[in-house]
Motif scaffolding. Structure first.
Motif, PDB file in Angstrom:
ATOM      1  N   ASN A 209      -0.609  -2.749   3.463  1.00 59.88           N
ATOM      2  CA  ASN A 209       0.384  -4.328   3.759  1.00 59.88           C
ATOM      3  C   ASN A 209       0.468  -4.494   4.708  1.00 59.88           C
ATOM      4  O   ASN A 209       0.898  -6.250   4.690  1.00 59.88           O
ATOM      5  CB  ASN A 209       1.242  -3.604   2.778  1.00 59.88           C
ATOM      6  CG  ASN A 209       1.457  -2.764   0.803  1.00 59.88           C
ATOM      7  OD1 ASN A 209       0.062  -3.301   0.525  1.00 59.88           O
ATOM      8  ND2 ASN A 209       3.232  -2.652   0.615  1.00 59.88           N
TER       9      ASN A 209
ATOM     10  N   THR B  46      -8.839  -1.459  -2.557  1.00 60.09           N
ATOM     11  CA  THR B  46      -8.454  -0.168  -3.235  1.00 60.09           C
ATOM     12  C   THR B  46      -9.313  -0.075  -4.320  1.00 60.09           C
ATOM     13  O   THR B  46      -9.278   0.997  -4.923  1.00 60.09           O
ATOM     14  CB  THR B  46      -7.022  -0.823  -3.756  1.00 60.09           C
ATOM     15  OG1 THR B  46      -7.533  -1.675  -4.610  1.00 60.09           O
ATOM     16  CG2 THR B  46      -6.122  -0.885  -2.828  1.00 60.09           C
TER      17      THR B  46
ATOM     18  N   LEU C 215       7.983  -1.448   1.790  1.00 56.44           N
ATOM     19  CA  LEU C 215       7.304  -0.322   1.301  1.00 56.44           C
ATOM     20  C   LEU C 215       8.425   0.603   2.225  1.00 56.44           C
ATOM     21  O   LEU C 215       8.607   0.672   3.492  1.00 56.44           O
ATOM     22  CB  LEU C 215       6.541   0.656   1.014  1.00 56.44           C
ATOM     23  CG  LEU C 215       5.481   0.269   0.223  1.00 56.44           C
ATOM     24  CD1 LEU C 215       4.860  -1.018  -0.288  1.00 56.44           C
ATOM     25  CD2 LEU C 215       3.681   0.602   0.661  1.00 56.44           C
TER      26      LEU C 215
ATOM     27  N   THR D 174      -2.869   4.323   4.815  1.00 54.44           N
ATOM     28  CA  THR D 174      -1.688   4.469   3.530  1.00 54.44           C
ATOM     29  C   THR D 174      -1.759   2.940   3.232  1.00 54.44           C
ATOM     30  O   THR D 174      -1.875   2.128   3.260  1.00 54.44           O
ATOM     31  CB  THR D 174      -0.133   4.785   4.276  1.00 54.44           C
ATOM     32  OG1 THR D 174       0.426   4.215   5.332  1.00 54.44           O
ATOM     33  CG2 THR D 174       0.103   5.975   5.088  1.00 54.44           C
ATOM     34  N   LYS D 175      -0.627   3.248   1.867  1.00 48.10           N
ATOM     35  CA  LYS D 175      -0.361   1.776   1.665  1.00 48.10           C
ATOM     36  C   LYS D 175       0.365   0.893   2.035  1.00 48.10           C
ATOM     37  O   LYS D 175       0.293  -0.286   2.038  1.00 48.10           O
ATOM     38  CB  LYS D 175       0.526   2.007  -0.487  1.00 48.10           C
ATOM     39  CG  LYS D 175       0.871   1.307  -1.086  1.00 48.10           C
ATOM     40  CD  LYS D 175      -0.302  -0.017  -1.827  1.00 48.10           C
ATOM     41  CE  LYS D 175      -0.183  -0.531  -2.613  1.00 48.10           C
ATOM     42  NZ  LYS D 175      -1.473  -1.015  -3.016  1.00 48.10           N
ATOM     43  N   ASP D 176       1.898   1.604   2.488  1.00 50.98           N
ATOM     44  CA  ASP D 176       2.089   0.136   2.932  1.00 50.98           C
ATOM     45  C   ASP D 176       1.745   0.113   4.624  1.00 50.98           C
ATOM     46  O   ASP D 176       1.690  -0.964   5.249  1.00 50.98           O
ATOM     47  CB  ASP D 176       3.827   1.128   4.552  1.00 50.98           C
ATOM     48  CG  ASP D 176       3.633   2.453   3.973  1.00 50.98           C
ATOM     49  OD1 ASP D 176       2.623   3.362   4.192  1.00 50.98           O
ATOM     50  OD2 ASP D 176       4.482   3.184   4.674  1.00 50.98           O
TER      51      ASP D 176
ATOM     52  N   GLU E 148      -0.082  -8.492   5.759  1.00 50.39           N
ATOM     53  CA  GLU E 148       0.668  -9.786   5.544  1.00 50.39           C
ATOM     54  C   GLU E 148      -0.535 -10.556   7.018  1.00 50.39           C
ATOM     55  O   GLU E 148       0.231 -11.141   7.721  1.00 50.39           O
ATOM     56  CB  GLU E 148       2.063  -8.860   6.523  1.00 50.39           C
ATOM     57  CG  GLU E 148       2.517  -8.318   5.544  1.00 50.39           C
ATOM     58  CD  GLU E 148       2.369  -9.140   4.180  1.00 50.39           C
ATOM     59  OE1 GLU E 148       3.277 -10.677   5.003  1.00 50.39           O
ATOM     60  OE2 GLU E 148       2.837  -9.602   3.229  1.00 50.39           O
TER      61      GLU E 148
ATOM     62  N   LEU F 174      -3.018  -0.881  -7.270  1.00 48.18           N
ATOM     63  CA  LEU F 174      -4.531  -1.391  -7.157  1.00 48.18           C
ATOM     64  C   LEU F 174      -4.454  -2.976  -6.034  1.00 48.18           C
ATOM     65  O   LEU F 174      -5.044  -3.504  -5.732  1.00 48.18           O
ATOM     66  CB  LEU F 174      -5.556  -0.776  -8.008  1.00 48.18           C
ATOM     67  CG  LEU F 174      -5.466   0.194  -7.771  1.00 48.18           C
ATOM     68  CD1 LEU F 174      -6.757   0.490  -8.938  1.00 48.18           C
ATOM     69  CD2 LEU F 174      -6.159   1.333  -6.552  1.00 48.18           C
ATOM     70  N   ASN F 175      -3.900  -3.547  -6.851  1.00 49.85           N
ATOM     71  CA  ASN F 175      -3.616  -5.210  -7.096  1.00 49.85           C
ATOM     72  C   ASN F 175      -2.614  -6.139  -6.342  1.00 49.85           C
ATOM     73  O   ASN F 175      -2.808  -7.343  -6.312  1.00 49.85           O
ATOM     74  CB  ASN F 175      -4.026  -6.076  -8.269  1.00 49.85           C
ATOM     75  CG  ASN F 175      -2.641  -5.591  -9.813  1.00 49.85           C
ATOM     76  OD1 ASN F 175      -1.912  -5.884  -8.773  1.00 49.85           O
ATOM     77  ND2 ASN F 175      -2.500  -6.043 -10.163  1.00 49.85           N
ATOM     78  N   SER F 176      -2.059  -5.209  -6.215  1.00 43.97           N
ATOM     79  CA  SER F 176      -0.551  -5.579  -5.282  1.00 43.97           C
ATOM     80  C   SER F 176      -0.333  -4.256  -4.363  1.00 43.97           C
ATOM     81  O   SER F 176      -0.474  -3.709  -3.874  1.00 43.97           O
ATOM     82  CB  SER F 176       0.205  -6.046  -6.039  1.00 43.97           C
ATOM     83  OG  SER F 176       0.960  -4.746  -6.528  1.00 43.97           O
TER      84      SER F 176
ATOM     85  N   ARG G  35       8.345   7.126   5.978  1.00 46.78           N
ATOM     86  CA  ARG G  35       8.078   7.144   7.019  1.00 46.78           C
ATOM     87  C   ARG G  35       9.203   6.547   7.525  1.00 46.78           C
ATOM     88  O   ARG G  35       8.972   5.889   8.800  1.00 46.78           O
ATOM     89  CB  ARG G  35       6.685   6.726   7.055  1.00 46.78           C
ATOM     90  CG  ARG G  35       5.517   7.678   6.757  1.00 46.78           C
ATOM     91  CD  ARG G  35       4.121   6.648   7.243  1.00 46.78           C
ATOM     92  NE  ARG G  35       3.589   6.252   5.781  1.00 46.78           N
ATOM     93  CZ  ARG G  35       3.875   6.411   4.412  1.00 46.78           C
ATOM     94  NH1 ARG G  35       3.262   8.519   4.612  1.00 46.78           N
ATOM     95  NH2 ARG G  35       2.908   6.486   3.649  1.00 46.78           N
TER      96      ARG G  35
ATOM     97  N   ASN H 187      10.230   4.078   2.430  1.00 47.50           N
ATOM     98  CA  ASN H 187       9.730   6.126   2.127  1.00 47.50           C
ATOM     99  C   ASN H 187      10.272   7.029   2.998  1.00 47.50           C
ATOM    100  O   ASN H 187      10.640   6.755   4.144  1.00 47.50           O
ATOM    101  CB  ASN H 187       8.126   5.899   1.935  1.00 47.50           C
ATOM    102  CG  ASN H 187       7.249   5.194   3.144  1.00 47.50           C
ATOM    103  OD1 ASN H 187       7.507   5.571   4.031  1.00 47.50           O
ATOM    104  ND2 ASN H 187       6.402   4.451   2.718  1.00 47.50           N
TER     105      ASN H 187
ATOM    106  N   GLU I  16      -5.431  -7.246  -2.072  1.00 49.77           N
ATOM    107  CA  GLU I  16      -5.598  -6.090  -2.022  1.00 49.77           C
ATOM    108  C   GLU I  16      -6.387  -4.814  -2.334  1.00 49.77           C
ATOM    109  O   GLU I  16      -6.656  -4.449  -2.563  1.00 49.77           O
ATOM    110  CB  GLU I  16      -4.387  -5.002  -3.379  1.00 49.77           C
ATOM    111  CG  GLU I  16      -3.132  -5.488  -1.934  1.00 49.77           C
ATOM    112  CD  GLU I  16      -1.849  -6.439  -2.392  1.00 49.77           C
ATOM    113  OE1 GLU I  16      -3.199  -7.321  -2.784  1.00 49.77           O
ATOM    114  OE2 GLU I  16      -0.967  -7.160  -1.228  1.00 49.77           O
TER     115      GLU I  16
ATOM    116  N   GLN J 272       6.075 -10.611  -0.083  1.00 43.91           N
ATOM    117  CA  GLN J 272       5.508 -10.576   0.605  1.00 43.91           C
ATOM    118  C   GLN J 272       6.183  -8.728   0.273  1.00 43.91           C
ATOM    119  O   GLN J 272       7.168  -8.351  -0.239  1.00 43.91           O
ATOM    120  CB  GLN J 272       6.233 -10.009   1.794  1.00 43.91           C
ATOM    121  CG  GLN J 272       6.361  -8.754   2.993  1.00 43.91           C
ATOM    122  CD  GLN J 272       6.789  -9.191   4.350  1.00 43.91           C
ATOM    123  OE1 GLN J 272       7.286 -10.233   4.138  1.00 43.91           O
ATOM    124  NE2 GLN J 272       6.302  -7.820   5.265  1.00 43.91           N
TER     125      GLN J 272
ATOM    126  N   ALA K  43       5.684  -6.547  10.411  1.00 45.90           N
ATOM    127  CA  ALA K  43       4.649  -6.301   9.527  1.00 45.90           C
ATOM    128  C   ALA K  43       3.168  -6.785  10.007  1.00 45.90           C
ATOM    129  O   ALA K  43       2.278  -6.384  10.011  1.00 45.90           O
ATOM    130  CB  ALA K  43       5.284  -6.199   8.401  1.00 45.90           C
TER     131      ALA K  43
END
Lengths: 646, 352
Positions: free
Chosen positions: A637, A617, B156, A632-634, A641, B117-119, B160, B158, A613, B153, A535
């Motif tokens: 993330n 965001t 995710l 994307t969200k991942d 990291e 949004l916050n995490s 992908r 999904n 974040e 940490q 990551a």
């Protein structure tokens, strides 16, 4: 480790050398570049100033008395040792090396083992008190601080400041059983006198909504079940330190900072910047109540250690910035509370006349007093003077220092140490209310936003920042308004913070040298060597990318790696990243360094982003703070990291 | 001789006809609603935490302790008023609540909420949550995710990085060995904690509402709930339910089991052989052979308990209480008692 016989200079001698060095430096700068190897002791006006020869100090932080009253254990943070003394004669017995930058110390209930937490290598040293040797070193959480063992000797509890939790360990093997969620900056643990509860206090406030009063807590742990069973709210408290109980368990007191960060920092009169207080808990007071330690024109800047006299007649509190110990008459304190209508808030913090009702002595001690502990009979109180390398021994019958135990003789003072003393001492501010360390707790930050006066009331609210790694990243301030550290720490600070006497040039030079050379703590998200997790690798690629996901080139100024370049993650230039608020005077902000960014929430110049974040965001709708809206969200993330490794 | 034989046959038939139904658990149901302290009658989830009972309702998270209800709302820091799922960290006592607006952690009375949004949370609609060690596994409307509470940490899961065709994840069951995600329209996902690899179980007949071969595999792609216990997977779908032992599947439909409805909202395994089913037509229990259904009668609304034995014989059992409603959304156990979240109230089944 002590510098003995080689550089035992008193301060005047050293200052003479510094002046000479500065003069020589100026000469060099004037064009006489004939001494390329010249190495001045300190040049406060340049970021590449050379650190003078260092003296290693003990920096005693905490003291403990053995259950039989025979030994005095002194935890020394800088020399990374526990020094053992005869508590009767004060004669040294042994020095025990522990781990890096120790912070917490506790004895087992039986007194056979001494536990020391080491904050920079995330370990716990176990010392056999019979042999006075380290018998085990156990791994614990991120920046372990306070430590206690339960009465049965089955479990150890360790407060981890960075991971904001309390680790529960098997006291026999050191095997970690679980982590309990604490508050932010979990640091100090206290076992209740009956052993049934453990109380955890925190040096940073819990995350809260932007520009709301800080909220801290005392996390209460059921010792037997090892679960958090309660959280006593500490409203408007940013940092809480030692908590102590009377022997009967009916009264507890915690030392704390009560900042006034929601109003413009326009003056220091009447506690304009801080109230320094105790919150009292327990059946003696019913609901928790906050009482001030400050006086009307003299403040108790940065209370830290708390100890009850064995007979519960007195509470003693070390006042780190005011270099004194305050003695409180418990009977008078409880009478004051009972006799005055309790404010709805439960706080008497704003009543600067209150302390005259119960503070009975203000005992001068050494620089930056921290931990304290009683002799068994309660007649002697030992106080660790962190920045003086001494232990003050207070006669509690007279409330005067009866003796001082030196840890290093003779007591050589380096430029760095003067700088550190200046950083922690409130003597430079009006009525001794604040010092750098009021907001930069333990030389870090406070997790708060402040409204400073020079930008206008209600204008340019700013987030307080970490100081580690600050060397070489000028200009300073969020808007880059101060070209260098002497300007940042000198006239600006004196005028708008201290509102008092100006530093002399050498004091300022010492201070900036100290700040500039603060060591940066180990990053807990980095793997050994240069390895990265998958990551983190993916995040690094996003950080450095020059094309967006649609194959379009990203303008240089819109790449993460451009503005946040270099080892500290800043190119030191000003940018408009689209985060200007209606209350901001301008939109240009200096690119923020990334050093230890995972620790320093909230984020953005005004602290409006509660998490990393939210920077993207919530506060980057137009991609002005880097091209991120294609992620994307991942992927976001992953980017975070990677940032955590900086 | 003939007479004797006839008498014997008649006696046997009579004994069979009047044989007592299998011994299935009997309960006296006490029901909670807004009339006696619940913040809302629409209860999505229920969690037993020792002597405390947590109920996730449409209007807040309620906790029942010492015979009184207390409700946490968004004002207290809850991510959203509608609490869809609950999980207990038995080591720390912390409760995790999946809501329509994020994931909340309730610890010692403090609520910390994580949102998209916050995490690193993948989506704010959190249908399922499960705690395994220091990891919190989450099922959301945009995939699954895992929060490592030690490092902070988020990982995710999904389309992908898993064989997830759809990302509408309805449920999760996490254990130290395997983690299962119930995916609405994409079958059942299995994560092996040791190998860190994913596997996927689909409806093998490829038909959405037909079963061509019995016990061929997962009964349907629309998986709504999963429970992994004693190395057995219990999976609920809107078109029947499945049990998987790692080699063989066994499916349950109304036509060949005691399941009161194929439309199953929630499933909770007791062990390898026993499980509870929350359907739109009542609460069902399967003991490995026999079935029991507890509900207000579909016709009269009166309390009803039926028992179906291995031969398919259904017997009515006289009862005076039933769960608050037939639409069952959540189940948890308190010793031999059962707690049931329904669309119109929370029920406490006290074992008789």
């Amino acid at each position: 480790m002590k510098l003995r016989g080689t550089c035992q200079l008193n301060r005047n001698h050293l200052r003479t050398i510094v002046v000479a060095g500065l003069t020589a430096a100026a000469t060099v700068l004037c064009g006489l570049a004939l001494w390329p190897a010249f190495n001045p002791p300190a040049r406060a006006d340049e970021d590449d100033a050379v650190l003078p020869r260092q003296i290693d100090y003990d920096s005693p932080l905490e003291v403990l008395i053995s259950p039989d009253g025979a030994r005095l254990y002194v935890l020394c943070q800088q020399s990374e040792t526990v020094r053992v003394f005869n508590a009767i004669t004060n004669a040294p017995i042994k020095t025990i090396a522990v781990g890096r930058v120790p912070r917490g110390i506790a004895l087992s209930y039986s007194g056979d083992r001494l536990f020391v937490t080491n904050t920079w290598d995330d370990t716990l040293s176990v010392i056999d008190t019979r042999t006075l040797s380290v018998i085990a070193t156990w791994n614990v959480g991120a920046e372990p601080s306070g430590v206690v063992e339960d009465r049965a000797g089955d479990r150890l509890f360790v407060a981890n400041r960075i991971s904001s939790d309390v680790a529960v360990l098997d006291a026999h093997t050191g095997m970690e059983q679980k982590r309990l969620l604490a508050g932010r900056g979990a640091s100090y643990l206290t076992l209740s006198p009956d052993g049934s509860r453990i109380y955890c206090t925190h040096v940073y406030p819990n995350p809260s909504d932007h520009r709301t009063a800080p909220e801290s807590e005392i996390s209460v742990i059921d010792t037997k079940r090892a679960v958090v069973v309660d959280r006593i709210p500490l409203h408007a408290i940013a940092g809480a330190f030692h908590l102590a109980f009377s022997a009967d368990g009916r009264l507890g007191a915690v030392a704390e900072y009560h900042p006034k960060n929601l109003v413009p920092l326009a003056h220091l009169e009447h506690g304009g910047a801080f109230a320094y207080t105790l919150t009292l808990i327990g059946t003696d007071v019913g609901k928790p109540v906050e009482v001030p330690l400050d006086e009307l024109e003299r403040y108790a800047s940065q209370p830290f250690g708390v100890a009850f006299a064995p007979d519960k007649s007195r509470i003693y509190v070390t006042i780190g910035g005011s270099e004194c110990v305050i003695a409180i008459d418990v009977t008078r304190l409880l009478h004051f509370i009972a006799a005055h209508p309790r404010p709805v808030s439960g706080s008497f913090a704003q009543d600067l006349a209150a302390s005259s009702n119960y503070v009975i002595a203000r005992i001068p001690v050494g620089h930056n007093p921290r931990g304290l502990g009683f002799s068994r009979d309660g007649r002697k109180l030992f106080v660790a003077n962190r920045l003086e390398d001494t232990i003050s021994v207070i006669d509690t019958r007279t409330n005067r220092v009866a003796n001082t135990i030196p840890l290093a003789e003779p007591n050589a003072i380096s430029v760095m140490r003067y700088g550190e003393q200046t950083f922690y001492s409130a003597r430079h501010s009006f009525q001794g209310q604040i010092s750098c360390s009021s907001c930069h707790i333990d030389s870090t930050f406070d997790g708060l936003t402040w409204d400073l006066e020079p930008d206008g009331f209600g204008r340019d609210v700013v987030d307080n920042k970490m100081l580690e790694g600050v060397k070489g990243i000028g200009p300073y301030k969020w808007n880059g308004g101060n070209p260098d550290l002497p300007t940042e720490c000198g006239p600006r600070t004196e005028k708008y913070f201290w509102r008092s006497e100006q530093y002399d040039d050498l004091t300022l030079a010492d201070l900036t040298l100290y700040i500039r050379n603060m060591r940066t703590r180990p990053n807990r998200w980095k793997l050994a060597g240069r390895e990265m997790t998958p990551a983190q690798e993916r995040g690094k690629a996003l950080f450095e990318r020059a094309q967006d996901k649609f194959g379009k080139p990203i303008a240089e100024v819109n790449r993460c790696s451009y503005c946040h370049s270099g080892p500290k993650g800043t190119n030191r230039l000003l940018f408009d990243v689209g985060t200007r608020k209606a209350t901001d005077n301008g939109s240009l902000l200096k690119s923020a360094p990334l050093t230890e960014i995972a620790l320093t929430a909230p984020y953005l110049h005004d602290g409006s982003a509660r998490t990393l974040e939210e920077i993207w965001t919530v506060y980057n709708p137009e991609d002005k703070h880097g091209r991120t809206n294609d992620l994307t969200k991942d992927e976001l993330n992953d980017l975070i990291e990677y940032l955590r490794t900086r | 001789m003939k007479t004797h034989l006839t008498i014997a046959l008649l006696l046997t038939a009579g004994m069979l006809a009047f044989a007592a139904p299998p011994a299935m658990p009997h309960f006296r149901f006490e029901n909670f609603s807004t009339a006696n302290g619940l913040p809302d009658n629409h209860v999505f989830s229920v969690l037993v935490d020792g002597d405390r009972i947590w109920a996730g309702t449409e209007n807040g998270l309620a906790v029942y302790e010492n015979h009184a209800w207390k409700t946490y709302t968004a004002k207290d820091g809850l991510a959203h008023r509608a609490v869809l799922s609950l999980a207990l960290d038995s080591r720390t006592g912390d409760v995790w609540a999946g809501t329509m607006g994020g994931l909340s952690r309730i610890s010692g009375g403090r609520i910390d909420s994580y949102t998209q949004l916050n995490s690193g949370l993948s989506n704010d609609v959190v249908y399922g949550v499960s705690v395994e060690g220091e990891n919190v596994w989450v099922a959301t409307a945009a995939g699954g995710c895992r929060l490592n509470t030690r490092t902070g940490q988020w990982t995710l899961y999904n389309e992908r990085n898993t064989p997830m065709n759809e990302i509408w994840v309805y449920g999760v069951s996490a254990t130290p060995t395997k983690v299962y995600y119930a995916v609405w329209g994409s079958g059942l996902l299995e994560y092996d904690q040791k190998t860190e690899r994913w596997d996927k179980y689909d409806d093998p007949d490829g038909e959405t509402e037909m079963v061509l071969f019995k016990d061929q595999g997962l009964i349907h792609e629309i998986v709504t709930s999963v429970s992994f216990v004693d190395n057995i997977v219990w999976a609920a779908t809107y078109f029947g339910d499945s049990r998987y032992d790692g080699r063989y599947w066994h499916n349950f439909l109304t036509k060949d089991s005691g399941l009161p409805s194929n439309f199953t909202n929630t499933i909770k395994g007791v062990d390898a052989n026993r499980a509870w089913f929350g359907t739109d037509k009542g609460l069902a229990y399967y003991d490995g052979t026999n079935w029991a259904v507890y509900r207000p009668s579909l016709q009269s609304g009166k309390p009803e308990m039926t028992v179906r034995d291995a031969q398919g014989k259904v017997t009515q059992v006289a009862v005076t209480t039933a769960p608050a409603h037939n639409y069952v959304l959540g189940i948890d156990f308190q010793g031999s008692d059962i707690w049931v979240a329904t669309a119109k109230g929370l029920s406490h089944g006290i074992r008789q």
